[in-house]
Design a protein around this motif. Structure first.
Motif, PDB file in Angstrom:
ATOM      1  N   SER A  90       0.825  -1.215   0.000  1.00 54.01           N
ATOM      2  CA  SER A  90       0.000   0.000   0.000  1.00 54.01           C
ATOM      3  C   SER A  90       0.854   1.258   0.000  1.00 54.01           C
ATOM      4  O   SER A  90       0.400   2.323  -0.433  1.00 54.01           O
ATOM      5  N   GLY A  91       2.073   1.144   0.491  1.00 55.01           N
ATOM      6  CA  GLY A  91       2.958   2.301   0.521  1.00 55.01           C
ATOM      7  C   GLY A  91       3.711   2.540  -0.770  1.00 55.01           C
ATOM      8  O   GLY A  91       4.416   3.557  -0.894  1.00 55.01           O
ATOM      9  N   ARG A  92       3.569   1.621  -1.719  1.00 57.31           N
ATOM     10  CA  ARG A  92       4.276   1.813  -2.997  1.00 57.31           C
ATOM     11  C   ARG A  92       3.599   2.920  -3.804  1.00 57.31           C
ATOM     12  O   ARG A  92       2.373   2.988  -3.901  1.00 57.31           O
ATOM     13  N   THR A  93       4.403   3.756  -4.426  1.00 58.04           N
ATOM     14  CA  THR A  93       3.877   4.851  -5.237  1.00 58.04           C
ATOM     15  C   THR A  93       4.193   4.674  -6.716  1.00 58.04           C
ATOM     16  O   THR A  93       3.982   5.598  -7.504  1.00 58.04           O
ATOM     17  N   ASP A  94       4.706   3.467  -7.082  1.00 56.02           N
ATOM     18  CA  ASP A  94       5.159   3.293  -8.455  1.00 56.02           C
ATOM     19  C   ASP A  94       4.298   2.329  -9.264  1.00 56.02           C
ATOM     20  O   ASP A  94       4.724   1.842 -10.310  1.00 56.02           O
ATOM     21  N   PHE A  95       3.064   2.025  -8.788  1.00 56.02           N
ATOM     22  CA  PHE A  95       2.127   1.339  -9.668  1.00 56.02           C
ATOM     23  C   PHE A  95       1.844   2.245 -10.863  1.00 56.02           C
ATOM     24  O   PHE A  95       1.755   3.468 -10.734  1.00 56.02           O
ATOM     25  N   ARG A  96       1.679   1.632 -12.032  1.00 59.77           N
ATOM     26  CA  ARG A  96       1.436   2.460 -13.221  1.00 59.77           C
ATOM     27  C   ARG A  96       0.062   3.112 -13.175  1.00 59.77           C
ATOM     28  O   ARG A  96      -0.122   4.237 -13.639  1.00 59.77           O
ATOM     29  N   THR A  97      -0.922   2.402 -12.647  1.00 57.80           N
ATOM     30  CA  THR A  97      -2.290   2.922 -12.642  1.00 57.80           C
ATOM     31  C   THR A  97      -2.951   2.590 -11.312  1.00 57.80           C
ATOM     32  O   THR A  97      -2.508   1.702 -10.569  1.00 57.80           O
ATOM     33  N   ALA A  98      -4.046   3.275 -11.042  1.00 56.81           N
ATOM     34  CA  ALA A  98      -4.830   2.961  -9.847  1.00 56.81           C
ATOM     35  C   ALA A  98      -5.411   1.565  -9.937  1.00 56.81           C
ATOM     36  O   ALA A  98      -5.556   0.868  -8.919  1.00 56.81           O
TER      37      ALA A  98
END
Length: 837
Positions: A808-816
């Motif tokens: 949940s703390g990752r900010t590098d997913f490409r999309t929601a």
């Protein structure tokens, strides 16, 4: 690094099980020894490994067989210059006046720099302290030296010193320690410096460093020797330990090795200003270790085009190439010819793994054989790591006169053969080897052995092929090899070999299957076996600081893609310690989520991890009713000179009824008709049933069991484990290599039973942390619901709470959508475990 991480938190009484086995060059403070040691540190090979021109350009001084040799270009005689007792010499650099050679010497403890006077033969040690000192390079005037050393820090740093008659003076580290701000997985948080060479004016040093580089060993840089603050990046390039940039004698070109945009290293050119590089050579093999001739008209290099290493000189203009072929070898000492003739218990010629240690304390091998080295050893039992080669059944070595120690081993079904023979000077001796069978009774199953995790080529010293991989397997008495195609950073070696059916190199007793390992060090690595159509791409995810930084696809998505091709999915090299969710600083391994969601077909209980720790976590899942077969895979890089191996060191035995078809192997693994081992052979039968079977009963009561042990090494513990508890320990006597026993057990609940064998410490005859073997479970199905194990369910709830928080703390997913799909999958898995409490 796995070999010391696993020293903590082992299972039960084995908390210090393998403390005596340590990594080779343990003083180096870097992660992932299996990469830097092979790709950077010089290795013992029967062929040449590094070279230097003499000042007149007419001859080469090079390393071969762990000695330095001199050979005139165009002639066939090689003259041995050094031959240290119990040590090996590498990386020569001939002085500009041609009077001496600087080189590195490995003695089993560290690597020091030495100097050889070519006229007198006198050898002089230049460094001390048992650090790792490599890549010595003299300045053009011969007055200074640059080299790489771990002295003082355990990290690879650039050192320089003045060269004097008495040795080195004013030795100092040229560049200070620096920590990069970005995270790195395969590399230390401290920047390293590699591959030094001087510019022709002697004012600057070219080198490779990973300043703010996450993947690969870094970019090409230069530094002013007398003003270290004057540093310049020459070229951005993903290198892998062996770029070795070198400026041409006229100062206008920089020669280096590169694999950019391809799978193999070839020679490339740039300029001191960093012009876009252009290839100088081409081919689906490696050329590396290149040096300019003094006049700049030729380039000499090491190649593995023929599989083993070789040496060649190429005209820069025109490309005409002269192979440096050794027809005769003039050794410093007296030799003898030793022929080894290997036969099995029926007198048939068979291939096997062989180690020969000469009277000089050095390993030796046939001139054409691939020499391999173990990656760790017990320093109280050996002064250096074990070296070995594969013998096709009869092989001949040139060994020094005196006592030679021979060790022959062929898989697990034969006892190791050892003998010391005396070799008289200038004689020939044939030693017959008769292997003794020590196999399980046939009533326990008709077994075929498989290594589920091998990398045929992975950037190593040699160039492997399916045909040679089959020979390696045959020498190890291994029936099935799964070559897992996988990325090594931007490369995907062997991807061109992928096919959904067996490789044509397969034979009646050897099956070569090209499969896949999916790389994400965030979620855990997957083995994808029996893919029928294509390699799943991209081959990795969650590689931060790259275009594939997103943690999506997570492993559950990849498992679905593999199953859609009819493949099997397994977790490979799982755990180096027993996971304690409350104490882990970070936890992202997806394994329990994929098990509860039905994505996992097997687990490498025996693999490149700690076997007891992995088993402890496996037992918790079995207690919750999940039927997860035991697999095994070595994670051997089969083209390495220094590897965790050999192929088949960790293998799973499949009860296929003797069938060697892909379908039979796949079905046996999926059904759990297996035992996994790095040595001991195990037979387990309960009420006439075997591993993978279910015993259905109308009520509680006693069951009859029968067990068997056959082992190439002594075993400390042989135990029946029922629902995570040891319910029977068998007393082993004598050499502790054989046992047949039977008895009765009380079964009061649903559950499972396995037979396992393990040792408290390492054994030099098992090139692994310690001997270990386990069967897959036999399952008990009694009336009523499966009893819930609240503690085990709660353990995985806590595990997944940590994983969910981390993801949940990752900010590098490409999309929601990627983020939401991932978190929902993990939360669903967590709730399934919660419902079991």
């Amino acid at each position: 690094m796995r070999f010391w991480l696993v020293l903590v938190a082992l299972l039960g009484a084995a908390t210090a099980a393998h403390a005596e086995r340590e990594p080779v060059l343990k003083q180096v403070d870097l992660p992932h020894t299996y990469y830097w040691r092979e790709l950077y540190i010089p290795q013992l090979t029967s062929g040449p490994s590094s070279l230097s021109f003499t000042p007149d350009g007419e001859a080469l001084v090079y390393s071969m067989e762990g000695s330095l040799w001199r050979q005139t270009i165009g002639l066939g005689e090689a003259v041995e210059l050094t031959h240290p007792q119990g040590a090996y010499d590498y990386q020569p650099d001939v002085s500009p006046d041609g009077r001496s050679v600087l080189f590195s010497r490995y003695d089993g403890y560290g690597i020091e720099l030495w100097r050889l006077d070519l006229e007198s033969g006198r050898e002089q040690q230049l460094t001390t302290g048992k650090a790792v000192n490599v890549e010595p390079r003299l300045s053009p005037d011969g007055k200074r030296i640059a080299w790489i050393s771990t002295q003082g820090t355990g990290h690879f740093n650039l050192f320089v010193a003045d060269v004097a008659t008495e040795g080195l003076r004013n030795a100092r580290r040229l560049l200070g320690e620096r920590q990069s701000k970005i995270g790195r997985y395969y590399y230390s948080k401290f920047d390293h410096v590699l591959n030094p060479s001087w510019t022709p004016d002697g004012k600057r040093i070219l080198y490779v460093t990973n300043n703010e580089v996450a993947w690969g060993t870094g970019d090409l840089w230069s530094v002013a020797v007398d003003d270290p603050s004057d540093r310049r990046k020459v070229l951005s390039e993903e290198t892998s330990w062996s770029a070795r940039p070198e400026t041409s004698p006229d100062g206008k070109q920089v020669l280096f090795a590169s694999y950019h945009g391809r799978q193999w290293r070839q020679l490339c050119l740039t300029t001191p200003e960093g012009a876009a590089p252009l290839p100088l050579t081409f081919g689906e093999f490696d050329r590396s270790g290149a040096r300019w001739s003094p006049d700049g008209e030729r380039v000499a290099f090491i190649s593995n085009e023929g599989g083993n290493t070789s040496l060649a000189v190429r005209d820069f203009i025109g490309g005409a190439t002269t192979q440096i072929v050794v027809k005769t070898r003039r050794y410093k000492g007296t030799r003898a010819r030793l022929t080894i003739d290997i036969r099995d218990e029926r007198g048939r010629s068979v291939p096997a793994r062989v180690s020969v240690l000469g009277s000089d304390g050095r390993a030796t091998a046939p001139a054409s054989a691939w020499m391999h080295a173990d990656d760790g050893y017990d320093r109280t039992l050996q002064f250096a790591e074990t070296h070995y080669f594969h013998c096709p059944s009869t092989c001949t070595v040139e060994a020094p006169a005196g006592d030679a120690k021979i060790w022959v081993q062929r898989g697990f079904r034969h006892l190791p053969w050892r003998q010391t023979v005396k070799l008289a000077p200038s004689t020939e001796k044939t030693v017959p080897v008769s292997l003794q069978l020590n196999d399980l009774p046939a009533s326990f199953g008709t077994w075929r052995s498989a290594d589920l995790h091998v990398h045929m080529n992975y950037g190593g010293t040699y160039r492997n092929t399916p045909e040679n991989l089959a020979k390696q397997a045959q020498a190890e008495d291994l029936n099935v090899v799964y070559n897992l195609i996988v990325n090594k950073e931007e490369r995907v070696p062997d991807i061109a070999y992928f096919r959904g059916d067996p490789d044509p190199a397969s034979g009646p007793d050897t099956l070569i299957m090209h499969s896949q390992e999916f790389h994400t060090s965030y979620w855990g690595h997957l083995g994808l076996l029996h893919l029928s159509d294509h390699v799943i791409t991209p081959d990795f995810s969650a590689y931060q600081h790259t275009p594939l930084a997103s943690p999506y696809p997570f492993n559950g998505v990849v498992a679905d893609l593999a199953h859609a091709q009819g493949g099997l999915v397994g977790y490979v090299h799982p755990f180096d310690w027993i996971i304690d969710p409350a104490r882990e600083t970070t936890l992202s391994n997806e394994f329990p989520a994929d098990v509860v969601n039905g994505k996992v077909d097997y687990i490498e209980v025996v693999g490149f991890s700690d076997h007891k720790s992995t088993a402890a976590i496996w037992y918790r899942l079995l207690n919750l009713g999940f039927r997860l077969p035991a697999g095994a895979g070595t994670d051997a890089m089969a083209n390495y000179a220094s590897l965790r191996g050999p192929v088949g060191m960790n293998r799973v035995f499949l009860d296929t009824g003797g069938d060697l078809s892909p379908a039979a192997a796949k079905n046996a693994l999926k059904a759990g008709r297996t035992f996994a081992s790095n040595g001991p052979l195990l037979g387990l039968e309960v009420e006439g049933r075997h591993p993978g079977d279910t015993i259905a009963r109308n009520g509680t009561g006693k069951v009859h069991y029968r067990v068997a042990l056959r082992s190439p090494v002594g075993v400390d513990h042989l135990e029946l484990v029922q629902n995570g508890r040891v319910v029977k320990s068998f007393k082993l006597k004598g050499k502790r290599q054989n046992l047949d026993a039977k008895g009765v057990l009380q079964v009061d609940n649903d559950g499972w039973l396995v037979l396992r064998a393990w040792n408290d410490g390492s054994d030099p005859q098992v090139l692994d942390l310690y001997p270990y073997a386990t069967t897959s479970p036999i399952y008990f199905d009694l009336p009523g619901e499966h009893p819930r194990n609240s503690a085990d369910a709660g353990y995985f709830v806590a595990w997944l709470d940590r994983v969910i928080a981390n993801a949940s703390g990752r900010t590098d997913f490409r999309t929601a959508r990627e983020r939401d799909t991932t978190i929902e999958y993990l939360r669903n898995a967590r709730e399934q475990f919660a419902s079991m409490r």
